[in-house]
Write an enzyme that holds these catalytic residues in place. Structure first.
Site, PDB file in Angstrom:
ATOM      1  N   CYS A  89       0.860  -1.231   0.051  1.00 52.44           N
ATOM      2  CA  CYS A  89       0.008   0.013  -0.143  1.00 52.44           C
ATOM      3  C   CYS A  89       0.733   1.385  -0.052  1.00 52.44           C
ATOM      4  CB  CYS A  89      -0.918   0.123   1.194  1.00 52.44           C
ATOM      5  SG  CYS A  89      -0.198  -0.280   2.822  1.00 52.44           S
ATOM      6  N   HIS A 165      -1.693   1.450   7.417  1.00 57.12           N
ATOM      7  CA  HIS A 165      -2.325   1.463   5.967  1.00 57.12           C
ATOM      8  C   HIS A 165      -2.002   2.835   5.397  1.00 57.12           C
ATOM      9  CE1 HIS A 165      -4.397   0.619   2.442  1.00 57.12           C
ATOM     10  NE2 HIS A 165      -5.312   1.437   2.697  1.00 57.12           N
TER      11      HIS A 165
END
Length: 313
Positions: A89, A165
């Protein structure tokens, strides 16, 4: 797929040298300490920001975002890739900014070919294409910390793990978009020109952070901007230019350290220290151990008072 993806740090030096190895020119990342539009604006030409936060594991994906609105048409009209693999990510977020700034930014031959090849794919196929890119994966993995204990490409997160994230925010076609490969589509946060971006992005980030307990402080924000040395040269600002050159030198050194495994060196060093203490007699050795325990306990108590606990990315 021929190999896995490792975790990388949310670090301006890591991200800057990563995109340079991918062929991007005249772009760098800079860490933001405060959520102030003026701090962002003073960085000059801004392409977007990358936000790192603790991901709420176990939370079901909703058809309606908590802030903003899904723009299904934008999923096909700009570069948006679904995230199809763990640990990718960070690189996916920076590419979400840069591949949507092709024209403003020289993204280089390899990324331009990747964008052209995957441009007509739906987001899921774009994500698969990204995950299977040998070039992008190898460059990404080259910035992982060296560890003899954990293979991050094989490690599976559990419910007890803290999971982080990366997502991207950028202005595209005069709209502020949140680009998160775990969402169904790009999320629009309303009208936003490039010049308005510093003022429009801060309230969005503040609303996201406000959804967490006040004790949660593990966030990180990196701005994707034009190489700060360019403006310093144009303005004849030698002080800033020297500071930026020094910063690059430090980044190179830190990235070199990340790739090196120091376990063998530390082991030999400890052997030498213990041998020296033993040569002074058991009394000296025992006192050294007790002093070390006392110092460790004191540091733990100080960290606890400051509210520092657990691992951070």
């Amino acid at each position: 797929m021929s190999g896995g993806w490792t975790t990388i740090e949310s670090d301006a030096g890591v991200f800057t040298h990563l995109i340079e190895k991918l062929g991007v020119k005249d772009v760098q990342f800079d860490e933001l300490i405060t959520l102030e539009p003026d701090e962002l604006r003073q960085l000059g030409k801004i392409y977007g920001v990358i936000f790192l936060f603790k991901y709420p594991t176990g939370e079901a994906r909703s058809d309606t975002p908590k802030d903003g609105s899904f723009d299904q048409d934008a999923a096909n009209n700009l570069f948006f890739a679904a995230q199809t693999i763990q640990n990718a990510c960070g690189t996916q977020a920076l590419l979400s900014v840069l591949l949507n700034k092709d024209g403003e930014v020289d993204i280089g031959k390899d990324l331009r070919e990747f964008k052209e090849f995957s441009g007509d794919f739906p987001p899921e196929f774009r994500g698969e294409t990204l995950s299977n890119s040998d070039l992008i994966r190898e460059v990404h993995n080259s910035f992982a910390r060296s560890s003899p204990f954990v293979d991050e490409t094989q490690r599976t997160a559990t419910e007890d793990d803290d999971v982080y994230h990366f997502i991207a925010y950028t202005s595209i076609n005069n709209k502020l978009y949140e680009l998160d490969g775990l969402q169904l589509a790009p999320i629009s946060h309303g009208a936003c020109t490039i010049d308005e971006f510093p003022d429009k992005i801060i309230p969005v980030l503040q609303r996201r952070i406000s959804r967490y307990p006040a004790t949660e402080i593990r966030f990180n924000l990196l701005a994707c901007v034009q190489d700060l040395r360019i403006r310093a040269r144009e303005l004849g600002d030698t002080e800033t230019l020297e500071a930026e050159e020094q910063k690059r030198t430090e980044w190179l050194w830190e990235n070199a350290l990340r790739r090196h495994n120091f376990v063998g060196f530390v082991g030999e060093l400890l052997k030498g220290v213990v041998k020296d203490k033993l040569s002074q007699g058991n009394g000296a050795y025992d006192k050294w151990i007790e002093d070390s325990k006392a110092k460790t306990k004191k540091r733990a108590e100080e960290r606890q008072k400051q509210g520092i606990s657990g691992d951070d990315v």
